[in-house]
Design an enzyme around this catalytic site. Sequence first.
Site, mmCIF file in Angstrom:
data_model
loop_
_atom_site.group_PDB
_atom_site.id
_atom_site.type_symbol
_atom_site.label_atom_id
_atom_site.label_comp_id
_atom_site.label_asym_id
_atom_site.label_seq_id
_atom_site.Cartn_x
_atom_site.Cartn_y
_atom_site.Cartn_z
ATOM 1 N N GLU A 179 0.867 -1.130 -0.010
ATOM 2 C CA GLU A 179 0.005 0.144 -0.123
ATOM 3 C C GLU A 179 0.917 1.276 -0.051
ATOM 4 O O GLU A 179 0.826 2.096 0.966
ATOM 5 C CB GLU A 179 -1.012 -0.028 1.103
ATOM 6 C CG GLU A 179 -1.843 -1.133 1.202
ATOM 7 C CD GLU A 179 -3.139 -0.937 2.163
ATOM 8 O OE1 GLU A 179 -3.007 -0.094 2.807
ATOM 9 O OE2 GLU A 179 -4.033 -1.896 2.404
ATOM 10 N N GLU A 372 -4.995 -8.553 1.198
ATOM 11 C CA GLU A 372 -5.793 -8.368 2.361
ATOM 12 C C GLU A 372 -7.214 -7.971 2.073
ATOM 13 O O GLU A 372 -7.600 -7.388 1.100
ATOM 14 C CB GLU A 372 -5.178 -6.910 3.006
ATOM 15 C CG GLU A 372 -3.924 -6.941 3.642
ATOM 16 C CD GLU A 372 -3.396 -5.893 4.200
ATOM 17 O OE1 GLU A 372 -4.338 -4.910 4.431
ATOM 18 O OE2 GLU A 372 -2.220 -5.582 4.375
HETATM 19 C C1 FCB Z 1 -4.338 -1.769 5.363
HETATM 20 C C2 FCB Z 1 -3.087 -2.124 6.157
HETATM 21 C C3 FCB Z 1 -2.980 -3.225 7.365
HETATM 22 C C4 FCB Z 1 -4.134 -2.986 8.142
HETATM 23 C C5 FCB Z 1 -5.414 -3.218 7.234
HETATM 24 C C6 FCB Z 1 -6.668 -2.934 8.160
HETATM 25 O O1 FCB Z 1 -4.487 -0.563 5.057
HETATM 26 O O2 FCB Z 1 -2.093 -2.547 5.042
HETATM 27 O O3 FCB Z 1 -1.753 -2.988 7.784
HETATM 28 O O4 FCB Z 1 -3.879 -1.907 9.132
HETATM 29 O O5 FCB Z 1 -5.385 -1.885 6.362
#
Ligand code: FCB
Length: 468
Positions: A179, A372
């Site tokens: 990210e 994620e």
């Molecule tokens: C993302 C991050 C991760 C976590 C999630 C909820 O942006 O990569 O580390 O904090 O959100």
Amino acid sequence: MPSTVPSSVGRSAESVSLRFPTGFVWGAATASFQIEGATTVDGRTDSIWDEFCRRPGAVANGDTGEPAADHYRRFRDDVALMSTLGLGAYRFSVAWPRVRPSGGPENERGLDFYDRLVDRLLAAGISPWATLYHWDLPQALEDSGGWASRDTAFRFAEYAESVVRRLGDRVAGWQTLNEPWCSAFAGYASGRHAPGVTSPSAAVAAVHHLLLGHGLAMERIRSFAPDVPAGITLNLFPVRAASPADEDAARRVDGLQNRVFLDPVLRGAYPADVLDDLTPYGLPALVRDGDLSVIGAPIDLLGVNYYRALLVAAPVDPDPAPTEWVGVEGVRFLLSGRPRTDVGWEVQPDGLTDLLVRLHDEYPRLPLYITENGAAYPDVLGEDGVVRDNDRIAYVDGHLRAAHAAIRHGVDLRGYFCWSLLDNLEWAEGYAKRFGLVHVDFETQRRTVKESARWYAGVIAQGGLAAE
Ligand code: FCB
């Protein structure tokens, strides 16, 4: 240790009608600073997050990277826990300030930790997926300019080489950055994240230098682990305009959030409109000859972090407070009336289908992995020792169905990593926001497998979901 997880959750294999492709990777993810603790152990030096946590008011409740989930000391138990869940893969990140403390020479003891972790995972039959940078820049490098400085990209490549030389023979998949939007815009524009800088032009410089760092790190991965699939993880959002009058704001938000990263990496060029939007902040002047061919060199996979979609309305008079939305200050994000998680994010699984289909339709095709996806809820550990997090089950279930819909559309989606394996330090939100499949009592470090983890273990065991 956790109790045993049933291999099924009450549905027979025959009832699974949303089956994921053979070889689909089922995993869970974490990040070093959020779980490891042990911030002063074995030669580790401060990262920007250690420093940021000391800043009064920066992190909720004054929480810090200690003790986190004490994973540095408990990783063996945590790998055992992953085994009981039947995880096929585990996505973790490597802490730069352990491997090259202060950005300086290699530190064997730091590398040893990841060596042990990887071996333990392999012994348990779990594929190690390593992310090289999940936001813990050595503070010493921030002191010499951080990501706003071009030199940091080259320091990142050196660090990447140290990790890849040591682990390259055993890691199943590499991600360079996690990210970069957050690193650049939350870190250097709004200052909501470490290092807490509030300079739009520094944020734009960070975008380019993070991308350059990605490209340079890919070169090292190619040299030292040529056969291991590698790519980058981006946090991508479908962006919709609330009305025709809001189209320009939506275009700019899509540009800053999605295309400023996707296009250089996948097409070797910044989008023309984003270059124009960011000219006042110096983007064109940052790009040197050859940079875009480094940044745009082929990758093997794209990691997609998806949590929600954005509904955008045109700016009103900008609030003077620093903002992430460089060049579109005052932009408004509207709610669409869906239920919200404990961090206020709307639950929008259909946005995941839209996003994956867009990537498939608009960009050169390559394997996609959801690196994620998950949700924070105010979990309660009952006196009976059970965490009944049905809302999290519903969230993950909905998003897996949305992912499956994308696969039916033809999207080459190869894996899903739930965020997160463990409750952890949710950055500026501190420990109060729990994203884990596994509950962590931060006082005792006791782990409790939540009902969502049991449910997810059943999905993994069955390779899919029942039809609704
Ligand atoms: C993302 C991050 C991760 C976590 C999630 C909820 O942006 O990569 O580390 O904090 O959100």
